[in-house]
Design a protein around this motif. Structure first.
Motif, PDB file in Angstrom:
ATOM      1  N   ASP A   2       0.881  -1.187  -0.043  1.00 15.08           N
ATOM      2  CA  ASP A   2       0.076  -0.010  -0.060  1.00 15.08           C
ATOM      3  C   ASP A   2       0.797   1.325   0.021  1.00 15.08           C
ATOM      4  O   ASP A   2       0.681   1.997  -0.786  1.00 15.08           O
ATOM      5  N   ALA A   3       2.038   1.373   0.802  1.00 13.27           N
ATOM      6  CA  ALA A   3       2.479   2.337   0.863  1.00 13.27           C
ATOM      7  C   ALA A   3       3.559   2.761  -0.326  1.00 13.27           C
ATOM      8  O   ALA A   3       3.629   3.881  -0.750  1.00 13.27           O
ATOM      9  N   SER A   4       3.957   1.704  -1.108  1.00 13.85           N
ATOM     10  CA  SER A   4       4.581   1.771  -2.337  1.00 13.85           C
ATOM     11  C   SER A   4       3.997   2.193  -3.392  1.00 13.85           C
ATOM     12  O   SER A   4       4.317   3.184  -4.202  1.00 13.85           O
ATOM     13  N   LYS A   6       1.090   4.014  -2.993  1.00 14.70           N
ATOM     14  CA  LYS A   6       0.827   5.485  -2.717  1.00 14.70           C
ATOM     15  C   LYS A   6       1.797   6.592  -3.166  1.00 14.70           C
ATOM     16  O   LYS A   6       1.607   7.405  -3.394  1.00 14.70           O
ATOM     17  N   ILE A   7       3.234   6.019  -2.797  1.00 15.18           N
ATOM     18  CA  ILE A   7       4.166   6.961  -2.953  1.00 15.18           C
ATOM     19  C   ILE A   7       4.179   6.911  -4.724  1.00 15.18           C
ATOM     20  O   ILE A   7       4.385   8.038  -5.247  1.00 15.18           O
ATOM     21  N   TRP A   8       4.046   5.870  -5.382  1.00 14.22           N
ATOM     22  CA  TRP A   8       4.022   5.966  -7.053  1.00 14.22           C
ATOM     23  C   TRP A   8       2.808   6.606  -7.305  1.00 14.22           C
ATOM     24  O   TRP A   8       3.067   7.487  -8.258  1.00 14.22           O
ATOM     25  N   THR A  10       1.477   9.276  -5.937  1.00 11.57           N
ATOM     26  CA  THR A  10       1.766  10.665  -5.623  1.00 11.57           C
ATOM     27  C   THR A  10       2.954  11.146  -6.838  1.00 11.57           C
ATOM     28  O   THR A  10       2.619  12.328  -7.490  1.00 11.57           O
ATOM     29  N   LYS A 101      -1.451  -1.710 -10.557  1.00 14.29           N
ATOM     30  CA  LYS A 101      -2.167  -1.913  -9.251  1.00 14.29           C
ATOM     31  C   LYS A 101      -3.337  -3.084  -9.321  1.00 14.29           C
ATOM     32  O   LYS A 101      -3.273  -4.039  -8.004  1.00 14.29           O
ATOM     33  N   GLN A 131       9.375  -1.305  -5.654  1.00 13.01           N
ATOM     34  CA  GLN A 131      10.109  -0.370  -4.748  1.00 13.01           C
ATOM     35  C   GLN A 131      11.246   0.390  -5.356  1.00 13.01           C
ATOM     36  O   GLN A 131      11.392   1.529  -5.030  1.00 13.01           O
ATOM     37  N   ASN A 134      10.052   3.172  -7.602  1.00 12.30           N
ATOM     38  CA  ASN A 134       9.731   4.385  -7.103  1.00 12.30           C
ATOM     39  C   ASN A 134      11.102   5.313  -6.990  1.00 12.30           C
ATOM     40  O   ASN A 134      11.128   6.368  -7.271  1.00 12.30           O
TER      41      ASN A 134
END
Length: 151
Positions: A2-4, A6-8, A10, A101, A131, A134
């Protein structure tokens, strides 16, 4: 992941915002001292992500061979990118992220061919590729922010 993701997401929206601020002429300009331009960087991150995540997972990429050859690692802009091509890249910037995704959520990434990048990062799984992607895209956003100073 989820964090990866979200960063992508953004980062991809930052790319879109940056690209939308420039004319076609500016997007195609290669400033003195640089080997590429804003639009090449945009195409490159799209093609690189498809290779790192899909191709190395044994899945078909979602970009043409022509696009891959135009923007692959080691390539350079060869001419003037048209507005239609820029519009396609802008669409792919978001649609391919959403496709990745969805494919990840659907469990499509079952295998990965280990790969060491040109900068020495060893990728052993799809998660590591996502990862690293990103990191790679952040580098190119930095390159683009530097290029825009000379437009």
């Amino acid at each position: 992941m989820d964090a990866s993701f979200k960063i992508w997401e953004t980062n991809r929206h930052l790319y879109l915002k940056l690209i939308n601020n420039y004319s076609l002429e500016q997007l195609n300009k290669i400033p003195d001292g640089f080997s590429n331009n804003l639009v090449w960087n945009l195409g490159h991150i799209i093609v690189a992500q498809q290779g790192l995540v899909y191709r190395l997972s044994g899945l078909p990429v979602n970009v043409s061979d022509d696009m891959t050859n135009t923007y692959k690692n080691g390539s350079k802009p060869t001419g003037q990118t048209t507005q239609a091509e820029v519009d396609t890249l802008k669409t792919l910037l978001i649609s391919l992220m959403e496709q990745t995704k969805a494919d990840y959520a659907a469990g499509k990434f079952q295998h990965y061919t280990e790969y060491t990048t040109g900068t020495g990062f060893h990728l052993a799984s799809t998660e590591e590729a996502i990862q690293f992607n990103n990191y790679h895209e952040a580098l190119h956003l930095g390159f683009m922010m530097n290029i825009r100073k000379f437009l």
